[in-house]
Scaffold this active site. Structure first.
Site, mmCIF file in Angstrom:
data_model
loop_
_atom_site.group_PDB
_atom_site.id
_atom_site.type_symbol
_atom_site.label_atom_id
_atom_site.label_comp_id
_atom_site.label_asym_id
_atom_site.label_seq_id
_atom_site.Cartn_x
_atom_site.Cartn_y
_atom_site.Cartn_z
ATOM 1 N N CYS A 40 -4.659 26.043 35.677
ATOM 2 C CA CYS A 40 -6.190 26.390 36.195
ATOM 3 C C CYS A 40 -6.310 27.160 37.974
ATOM 4 O O CYS A 40 -5.838 26.392 38.932
ATOM 5 C CB CYS A 40 -6.917 25.294 36.371
ATOM 6 S SG CYS A 40 -8.411 25.152 37.171
ATOM 7 N N GLY A 41 -6.822 28.155 38.000
ATOM 8 C CA GLY A 41 -7.021 28.967 39.015
ATOM 9 C C GLY A 41 -7.879 28.281 40.024
ATOM 10 O O GLY A 41 -7.575 28.071 41.314
ATOM 11 N N HIS A 42 -8.898 27.489 39.603
ATOM 12 C CA HIS A 42 -10.129 26.841 40.456
ATOM 13 C C HIS A 42 -9.145 25.510 41.154
ATOM 14 O O HIS A 42 -9.284 25.290 42.094
ATOM 15 C CB HIS A 42 -11.347 26.363 39.834
ATOM 16 C CG HIS A 42 -11.985 27.319 39.266
ATOM 17 N ND1 HIS A 42 -12.565 28.336 40.220
ATOM 18 C CD2 HIS A 42 -12.522 27.681 38.170
ATOM 19 C CE1 HIS A 42 -13.424 29.291 39.496
ATOM 20 N NE2 HIS A 42 -13.454 28.845 38.296
ATOM 21 N N CYS A 43 -8.138 25.132 40.133
ATOM 22 C CA CYS A 43 -7.472 23.913 40.586
ATOM 23 C C CYS A 43 -6.580 24.037 41.768
ATOM 24 O O CYS A 43 -6.416 23.664 42.769
ATOM 25 C CB CYS A 43 -6.648 23.105 39.628
ATOM 26 S SG CYS A 43 -7.735 22.834 38.153
#
Length: 482
Positions: free
Chosen positions: A53-56
């Site tokens: 996950c990029g946001h993670c």
């Protein structure tokens, strides 16, 4: 010798990763360790994440930094890899990444704070304190500097602190720190107000604001909320995704100065010219400046041309309207003041962006644009079912053939219009018709039309499937904005 060198190089390559693992203050939790680490804690924060996950990934360094600071205050930060522990994540209703939850002795609530290190630290410290903390002579100096905005009420036996102060603190504890000082010997208070007194300390502008003495005896929590709203944001600050929510929650119009970040001298000159105007309209309009290059799409959404800086525009989030200063007018203190005075007086009409009105409407789906709004919605004898879409939206792309099928079903009924508007090319003129209904995506589209239509005429024609479920794909492309 060559083998030794290879081993040395391999260990050297692994050393940073090993150091990070050892140094991390974020706990890695699994199904068998979760309850033991979290349930006996007065307060803990848990991130449920996926490694892809990029946001993670963006959150990770901020989460680590926050954990290092908060562990000193006895607040645990932990994480759960949902690709490894899917059942644990399902148990807590995790449906997207990252999901953060605050746990109090095992009871979870949703984390609603910022996702930068200082914001996480501030939010969790507020969660660890009572709604109103007792402040003493020894703790006063540290307490008033412990967050960007801190409120302290001062009183004594003869001048009790109004109960409305605690009432407001209970509703706003996630946003601000609240303290009360009741010792007989007062610390140094700005301007030495008479008791009871409420002082808002802030890490910007003049450093403090004092609640009006004449209003404190019969203090109303709504009046205190208005005071905090007016004084809890800087007079003129840079806006970004990190603090946009703070301005949105204020409920006040936002006046943007769009400036090229390379033109530092221009920005500083304009900021100084506009500050007196911001002070004059304080409590009515919030003023900010913004990186015009980085957030050019946000500028376009506010109906700025996107190629001429500096630029100025007011956005009223509550009314969903925007008021750009004409590109022909040079942005200056003088032009901004004249524009603001007219805006506050209600003498400026909002800017409404519209694509050209189609020359013909010969397809089953009516192509709606802003300039044609009144023509369509002004026909009260018709039922209009409209979709507002963005071309880049994956869900919208999958809905397109189904929407066409729905329009074909009602093509023979002139009293039912199936329409769509490109929301990236058109503004929705306020207000929406009072008779409008919103369709839940999972409902049958035909069933929704038949349930809410007011016009007469035949039912939908048979054939085609306009009721297909299309909103179950988690892989739709994302589109981020300010």
């Amino acid at each position: 010798m060559r083998i030794t060198s290879k081993v040395t190089l391999a260990l050297a390559a692994l050393l940073p990763a090993l150091t990070n693992v050892v140094a991390s203050d974020v706990l890695d939790l699994a199904q068998d360790t979760f309850k033991g680490e979290v349930y006996d804690q007065d307060l803990a924060l848990v991130e449920f994440f996926a490694p892809w996950c990029g946001h993670c990934k963006n959150l990770a360094p901020h989460y680590e930094e926050a954990a290092t600071e908060l562990v000193k205050k006895g607040i645990k930060l932990a994480k759960v890899d949902c690709t490894e522990h899917a059942e644990l994540c399902q148990e807590y209703g995790v449906s997207g990444y990252p999901t953060l939850k605050v746990f109090r002795n095992g009871t979870p609530t949703d984390y609603t704070g910022p996702r930068k290190a200082d914001g996480i630290i501030s939010y969790m410290i507020k969660q660890s304190l009572p709604a109103v903390s007792d402040v003493t002579s020894e703790s006063h100096a540290e307490f008033i500097k412990s967050d960007k905005v801190v409120l302290v009420a001062y009183g004594d036996a003869s001048h009790p602190i109004p109960s409305a102060y605690s009432q407001y603190a209970n509703t706003a504890r996630d946003s601000y720190l609240f303290g009360q000082f009741t010792e007989s010997s007062l610390p140094s208070i700005p301007e030495s107000p008479s008791l009871p007194a409420i002082v808002l300390y802030k890490s910007f502008d003049e450093g403090y604001s004092i609640f009006p003495a004449g209003e404190i005896t019969n203090l109303d929590s709504s009046a205190l909320a208005d005071f905090v709203k007016t004084n809890s944001v800087p007079l003129l600050d840079e806006i970004s995704p990190e603090n946009f929510g703070t301005y949105a929650e204020q409920g006040l119009p936002i006046a943007y100065l769009f400036v090229d970040p390379a033109e530092v001298d221009t920005r500083e000159k304009l900021v100084e010219e506009i500050k007196p105007i911001a002070r004059e309209h304080k409590g009515k309009v919030n003023f900010v400046y913004i990186d015009a290059v980085k957030f050019i799409d946000h500028g376009k959404s506010l109906n700025l041309p996107g190629d001429n800086w500096p630029a100025f525009v007011i956005q009223d989030l509550a009314a969903q309207t925007k008021y750009p200063l004409a590109p022909s007018e040079k942005v200056s203190g003088k032009s901004v003041k004249a524009f603001l005075d007219k805006f506050v007086a209600g003498e400026i009409q909002p800017s409404i962006k519209s694509a050209p009105i189609p020359e013909t409407q010969d397809q089953p789906v009516y192509k709606l644009v802003a300039d044609d709004w009144e023509n369509l919605f002004g026909a009260t004898e018709k039922d209009v079912f409209a979709e507002f879409f963005a071309p880049w939206c994956g869900h919208c792309q999958r809905l397109a053939p189904i929407w066409d099928t729905l329009a074909e079903k009602y093509a023979s009924n002139s009293n039912i219009v199936i329409a769509q508007m490109d929301a990236t090319e058109n503004d929705i003129p306020p207000p929406l018709p009072s008779r409008c209904k919103v369709s839940p995506p999972s409902n049958s589209l035909v069933e929704f039309v038949e349930q809410h239509r007011k016009s007469s005429g035949g039912e939908a024609a048979a054939g085609g499937d306009a009721d297909e479920e299309i909103f179950d794909d988690e892989d739709a492309p994302e589109h981020d904005e300010l």
